[in-house]
Design a protein around this motif. Structure first.
Motif, PDB file in Angstrom:
ATOM      1  N   SER A 251     -56.410 -43.617 -80.355  1.00  0.00           N
ATOM      2  CA  SER A 251     -55.337 -43.978 -79.430  1.00  0.00           C
ATOM      3  C   SER A 251     -54.863 -42.768 -78.638  1.00  0.00           C
ATOM      4  O   SER A 251     -54.653 -42.851 -77.420  1.00  0.00           O
ATOM      5  CB  SER A 251     -54.166 -44.588 -80.209  1.00  0.00           C
ATOM      6  N   VAL A 252     -54.693 -41.649 -79.329  1.00  0.00           N
ATOM      7  CA  VAL A 252     -54.278 -40.427 -78.642  1.00  0.00           C
ATOM      8  C   VAL A 252     -55.343 -40.000 -77.635  1.00  0.00           C
ATOM      9  O   VAL A 252     -55.030 -39.548 -76.531  1.00  0.00           O
ATOM     10  CB  VAL A 252     -53.994 -39.297 -79.657  1.00  0.00           C
ATOM     11  N   GLY A 253     -56.619 -40.164 -77.998  1.00  0.00           N
ATOM     12  CA  GLY A 253     -57.696 -39.814 -77.070  1.00  0.00           C
ATOM     13  C   GLY A 253     -57.659 -40.648 -75.805  1.00  0.00           C
ATOM     14  O   GLY A 253     -57.838 -40.127 -74.693  1.00  0.00           O
ATOM     15  N   ILE A 254     -57.435 -41.951 -75.950  1.00  0.00           N
ATOM     16  CA  ILE A 254     -57.323 -42.835 -74.782  1.00  0.00           C
ATOM     17  C   ILE A 254     -56.134 -42.411 -73.918  1.00  0.00           C
ATOM     18  O   ILE A 254     -56.241 -42.309 -72.688  1.00  0.00           O
ATOM     19  CB  ILE A 254     -57.159 -44.298 -75.231  1.00  0.00           C
ATOM     20  N   ALA A 255     -55.001 -42.172 -74.563  1.00  0.00           N
ATOM     21  CA  ALA A 255     -53.793 -41.801 -73.829  1.00  0.00           C
ATOM     22  C   ALA A 255     -53.964 -40.454 -73.122  1.00  0.00           C
ATOM     23  O   ALA A 255     -53.530 -40.281 -71.972  1.00  0.00           O
ATOM     24  CB  ALA A 255     -52.605 -41.745 -74.787  1.00  0.00           C
ATOM     25  N   GLN A 256     -54.595 -39.505 -73.804  1.00  0.00           N
ATOM     26  CA  GLN A 256     -54.825 -38.190 -73.206  1.00  0.00           C
ATOM     27  C   GLN A 256     -55.715 -38.301 -71.970  1.00  0.00           C
ATOM     28  O   GLN A 256     -55.446 -37.684 -70.937  1.00  0.00           O
ATOM     29  CB  GLN A 256     -55.478 -37.263 -74.235  1.00  0.00           C
ATOM     30  N   ARG A 257     -56.761 -39.096 -72.053  1.00  0.00           N
ATOM     31  CA  ARG A 257     -57.657 -39.256 -70.906  1.00  0.00           C
ATOM     32  C   ARG A 257     -56.930 -39.950 -69.752  1.00  0.00           C
ATOM     33  O   ARG A 257     -57.111 -39.580 -68.579  1.00  0.00           O
ATOM     34  CB  ARG A 257     -58.890 -40.058 -71.316  1.00  0.00           C
ATOM     35  N   ALA A 258     -56.099 -40.931 -70.055  1.00  0.00           N
ATOM     36  CA  ALA A 258     -55.324 -41.602 -69.014  1.00  0.00           C
ATOM     37  C   ALA A 258     -54.395 -40.621 -68.315  1.00  0.00           C
ATOM     38  O   ALA A 258     -54.236 -40.654 -67.086  1.00  0.00           O
ATOM     39  CB  ALA A 258     -54.519 -42.751 -69.627  1.00  0.00           C
ATOM     40  N   LEU A 259     -53.803 -39.722 -69.099  1.00  0.00           N
ATOM     41  CA  LEU A 259     -52.920 -38.703 -68.522  1.00  0.00           C
ATOM     42  C   LEU A 259     -53.704 -37.740 -67.641  1.00  0.00           C
ATOM     43  O   LEU A 259     -53.289 -37.429 -66.515  1.00  0.00           O
ATOM     44  CB  LEU A 259     -52.218 -37.947 -69.660  1.00  0.00           C
ATOM     45  N   GLU A 260     -54.834 -37.257 -68.132  1.00  0.00           N
ATOM     46  CA  GLU A 260     -55.645 -36.312 -67.365  1.00  0.00           C
ATOM     47  C   GLU A 260     -56.103 -36.925 -66.044  1.00  0.00           C
ATOM     48  O   GLU A 260     -56.039 -36.270 -64.985  1.00  0.00           O
ATOM     49  CB  GLU A 260     -56.857 -35.876 -68.189  1.00  0.00           C
ATOM     50  N   GLU A 261     -56.587 -38.155 -66.122  1.00  0.00           N
ATOM     51  CA  GLU A 261     -57.070 -38.816 -64.909  1.00  0.00           C
ATOM     52  C   GLU A 261     -55.918 -39.044 -63.922  1.00  0.00           C
ATOM     53  O   GLU A 261     -56.101 -38.926 -62.705  1.00  0.00           O
ATOM     54  CB  GLU A 261     -57.722 -40.151 -65.269  1.00  0.00           C
ATOM     55  N   SER A 262     -54.744 -39.345 -64.424  1.00  0.00           N
ATOM     56  CA  SER A 262     -53.592 -39.585 -63.554  1.00  0.00           C
ATOM     57  C   SER A 262     -53.134 -38.312 -62.856  1.00  0.00           C
ATOM     58  O   SER A 262     -52.820 -38.319 -61.657  1.00  0.00           O
ATOM     59  CB  SER A 262     -52.436 -40.170 -64.382  1.00  0.00           C
ATOM     60  N   VAL A 263     -53.086 -37.209 -63.589  1.00  0.00           N
ATOM     61  CA  VAL A 263     -52.680 -35.928 -63.001  1.00  0.00           C
ATOM     62  C   VAL A 263     -53.668 -35.505 -61.919  1.00  0.00           C
ATOM     63  O   VAL A 263     -53.284 -35.093 -60.816  1.00  0.00           O
ATOM     64  CB  VAL A 263     -52.559 -34.849 -64.096  1.00  0.00           C
ATOM     65  N   SER A 264     -54.965 -35.610 -62.235  1.00  0.00           N
ATOM     66  CA  SER A 264     -55.989 -35.221 -61.271  1.00  0.00           C
ATOM     67  C   SER A 264     -55.922 -36.079 -60.010  1.00  0.00           C
ATOM     68  O   SER A 264     -55.961 -35.569 -58.880  1.00  0.00           O
ATOM     69  CB  SER A 264     -57.373 -35.344 -61.925  1.00  0.00           C
ATOM     70  N   TYR A 265     -55.788 -37.389 -60.206  1.00  0.00           N
ATOM     71  CA  TYR A 265     -55.740 -38.297 -59.059  1.00  0.00           C
ATOM     72  C   TYR A 265     -54.495 -38.040 -58.210  1.00  0.00           C
ATOM     73  O   TYR A 265     -54.568 -38.025 -56.967  1.00  0.00           O
ATOM     74  CB  TYR A 265     -55.749 -39.743 -59.554  1.00  0.00           C
ATOM     75  N   ALA A 266     -53.353 -37.840 -58.850  1.00  0.00           N
ATOM     76  CA  ALA A 266     -52.103 -37.639 -58.112  1.00  0.00           C
ATOM     77  C   ALA A 266     -52.137 -36.361 -57.280  1.00  0.00           C
ATOM     78  O   ALA A 266     -51.504 -36.287 -56.214  1.00  0.00           O
ATOM     79  CB  ALA A 266     -50.930 -37.598 -59.089  1.00  0.00           C
ATOM     80  N   GLN A 267     -52.880 -35.367 -57.737  1.00  0.00           N
ATOM     81  CA  GLN A 267     -52.967 -34.116 -56.984  1.00  0.00           C
ATOM     82  C   GLN A 267     -53.947 -34.212 -55.813  1.00  0.00           C
ATOM     83  O   GLN A 267     -53.832 -33.467 -54.842  1.00  0.00           O
ATOM     84  CB  GLN A 267     -53.386 -32.968 -57.920  1.00  0.00           C
ATOM     85  N   THR A 291     -44.958 -36.825 -72.226  1.00  0.00           N
ATOM     86  CA  THR A 291     -44.061 -36.688 -73.377  1.00  0.00           C
ATOM     87  C   THR A 291     -44.494 -37.585 -74.518  1.00  0.00           C
ATOM     88  O   THR A 291     -44.558 -37.163 -75.686  1.00  0.00           O
ATOM     89  CB  THR A 291     -42.620 -37.034 -72.964  1.00  0.00           C
ATOM     90  N   ARG A 292     -44.829 -38.805 -74.222  1.00  0.00           N
ATOM     91  CA  ARG A 292     -45.218 -39.748 -75.267  1.00  0.00           C
ATOM     92  C   ARG A 292     -46.590 -39.434 -75.851  1.00  0.00           C
ATOM     93  O   ARG A 292     -46.825 -39.640 -77.048  1.00  0.00           O
ATOM     94  CB  ARG A 292     -45.162 -41.178 -74.723  1.00  0.00           C
ATOM     95  N   VAL A 293     -47.498 -38.924 -75.037  1.00  0.00           N
ATOM     96  CA  VAL A 293     -48.808 -38.520 -75.564  1.00  0.00           C
ATOM     97  C   VAL A 293     -48.644 -37.387 -76.565  1.00  0.00           C
ATOM     98  O   VAL A 293     -49.243 -37.395 -77.650  1.00  0.00           O
ATOM     99  CB  VAL A 293     -49.755 -38.099 -74.420  1.00  0.00           C
ATOM    100  N   CYS A 323     -49.027 -44.609 -82.010  1.00  0.00           N
ATOM    101  CA  CYS A 323     -50.097 -44.088 -81.157  1.00  0.00           C
ATOM    102  C   CYS A 323     -50.787 -45.200 -80.390  1.00  0.00           C
ATOM    103  O   CYS A 323     -51.139 -45.031 -79.209  1.00  0.00           O
ATOM    104  CB  CYS A 323     -51.103 -43.306 -81.996  1.00  0.00           C
ATOM    105  N   SER A 324     -50.997 -46.346 -81.023  1.00  0.00           N
ATOM    106  CA  SER A 324     -51.650 -47.454 -80.322  1.00  0.00           C
ATOM    107  C   SER A 324     -50.770 -47.988 -79.204  1.00  0.00           C
ATOM    108  O   SER A 324     -51.269 -48.388 -78.142  1.00  0.00           O
ATOM    109  CB  SER A 324     -52.002 -48.572 -81.308  1.00  0.00           C
ATOM    110  N   GLU A 325     -49.460 -48.003 -79.412  1.00  0.00           N
ATOM    111  CA  GLU A 325     -48.545 -48.425 -78.351  1.00  0.00           C
ATOM    112  C   GLU A 325     -48.575 -47.445 -77.184  1.00  0.00           C
ATOM    113  O   GLU A 325     -48.556 -47.847 -76.013  1.00  0.00           O
ATOM    114  CB  GLU A 325     -47.132 -48.567 -78.907  1.00  0.00           C
ATOM    115  N   VAL A 326     -48.643 -46.155 -77.499  1.00  0.00           N
ATOM    116  CA  VAL A 326     -48.709 -45.138 -76.448  1.00  0.00           C
ATOM    117  C   VAL A 326     -50.011 -45.248 -75.665  1.00  0.00           C
ATOM    118  O   VAL A 326     -50.037 -45.065 -74.446  1.00  0.00           O
ATOM    119  CB  VAL A 326     -48.546 -43.728 -77.053  1.00  0.00           C
ATOM    120  N   ALA A 327     -51.099 -45.567 -76.351  1.00  0.00           N
ATOM    121  CA  ALA A 327     -52.384 -45.733 -75.662  1.00  0.00           C
ATOM    122  C   ALA A 327     -52.306 -46.835 -74.620  1.00  0.00           C
ATOM    123  O   ALA A 327     -52.752 -46.668 -73.470  1.00  0.00           O
ATOM    124  CB  ALA A 327     -53.490 -46.031 -76.671  1.00  0.00           C
TER     125      ALA A 327
END
Length: 384
Positions: A251-267, A291-293, A323-327
């Protein structure tokens, strides 16, 4: 904040490098093509990851629970399905390690650690998911053999498992039901053991999830895990604590990747003449997600640390639920940040969006685990 040791940080960095090089570039296309990740699995074998929960004397890594969680976080960050291949295998291996007879350990563990054999867990049935005491698969003792009849479904690694630990009722009359449940180790090719179909899924692509049938499938007495009937449920529950760390890590891995992709896309994405990362609405989403990740990751580490000290059903349940909710929340936030592009298969987000919901279902639904957490608190095992 929980701090990783230098060894754990180095381990995490090596896994991150492997995932970025070997999994991230190919995952989306392999999933789209329905290609089984055989080459990636072979590399996991070379790294010794099939021996995560197996003692060193049997060629395993005998890894600590925190490093165990790190493995699933990093693999799921690249492709959650790859993490699934190791998930059931490592839990079943842990069960054999802790509860198997000397002969069972000598027969299976070294080959499981090297990936020469693979395994899984056959627990769930068409009419018994979370309620394992409601299973209908039976194993009747006839002379020195057990005759198994019944069906299981949603079984990961079913086509590759050898042996496959199967939860059965060796005594259907005893009360409570769990006292009549046992684990039998069924080897591939045993007559009467058939994988009938692969179940088509929304996400969690890569590993197979199968329906299997036992029709007068006979195994010898030596297939009984631990050599004593009636201990199957306890054996399963001990492994599921590690399973919850596995799901929390994924779950943390999914959430981390979602965060990384979002930061990259937003920039990179511009609107009204400037990057959308400069818009407060995007900043609010990214700040909340980050924060939640991080909170989820710390909870996963803490629960794993608690597991080192003994029984941790409440703590690992907390980690799995949160963690699953955060994902899922992170996948939804990432979809919002990406807009229409997040809905496209050309971007990673739609795959994360499909993979995330399983995390709240697998290894016990979150609703049921909340009751497990509460019971552990009321019993004084989990401190608040």
């Amino acid at each position: 904040m929980f701090e990783l040791s230098e060894e754990q940080n180095d381990f995490k960095a090596s896994l991150r490098s492997f995932v970025d090089k070997e999994i991230v570039p190919v995952a989306r296309q392999m999933e789209a093509d329905g290609e089984y990740p055989g080459d990636i699995i072979d590399k996991l074998k070379e790294m010794g990851l099939f021996g995560l929960t197996i003692p060193e004397e049997y060629d395993g890594l005998d890894i600590d629970p925190i490093s165990f969680g790190i493995v699933f976080e990093e693999l799921a960050r690249g492709w959650m399905g790859i993490a699934g291949v190791l998930g059931s295998h490592t839990m079943a291996s842990k069960m054999i390690t802790e509860h198997g007879t000397h002969e069972q350990k000598a027969t299976y563990l070294a080959e499981l650690a090297r990936g020469e054999r693979r395994t899984g867990l056959a627990l769930t049935e068409p009419d018994a998911g979370t309620d394992l005491q409601g299973i209908k698969t039976t194993a009747k003792k006839v002379g020195d053999r057990y005759v198994i009849n019944g069906a299981k479904m949603w079984i990961t690694n079913a086509r590759h498992a050898d042996p496959l630990p199967v939860l059965v009722k060796t005594d259907s009359t005893t009360t409570p039901a769990h006292k009549g449940m046992s684990i039998l180790l069924v080897e591939a090719g045993t007559p009467g053991f058939e994988v009938t179909k692969d179940i088509q899924k929304l996400g969690y692509k890569g590993p197979e999830s199968c329906e299997i049938v036992f029709d007068h499938c006979e195994v010898g007495e030596k297939a009984l895990l631990g050599g004593v009937e009636g201990r199957g449920m306890q054996q399963v529950l001990s492994a599921l604590q590690w399973g919850r760390i596995n799901i929390a890590g994924r779950s943390v891995g999914i959430a981390q990747r979602a965060l990384e992709e979002s930061v990259s896309y937003a920039q990179e994405r511009e609107s009204f003449g400037r990057p959308i990362s400069e818009f407060q609405a995007i900043q609010l989403r990214v700040g909340r997600m980050a924060t939640r990740v991080q909170a989820a990751r710390q909870l996963m580490y803490w629960s794993a640390q608690t597991l080192l000290q003994g029984r941790a059903d409440g703590e690992t349940g907390m980690a799995k639920v949160f963690c699953s909710e955060v994902a899922l929340e992170s996948a939804i936030e990432a979809m919002s940040i990406h807009g229409g592009y997040g809905y496209s298969k050309e971007y990673e987000i739609e795959r994360l969006y499909r993979d995330a919901p399983l995390m709240s279902i697998g290894e016990g639904t979150n609703d049921v685990l909340n009751t497990v957490i509460a019971k552990s608190i009321f019993a004084g095992r989990t401190k608040i």
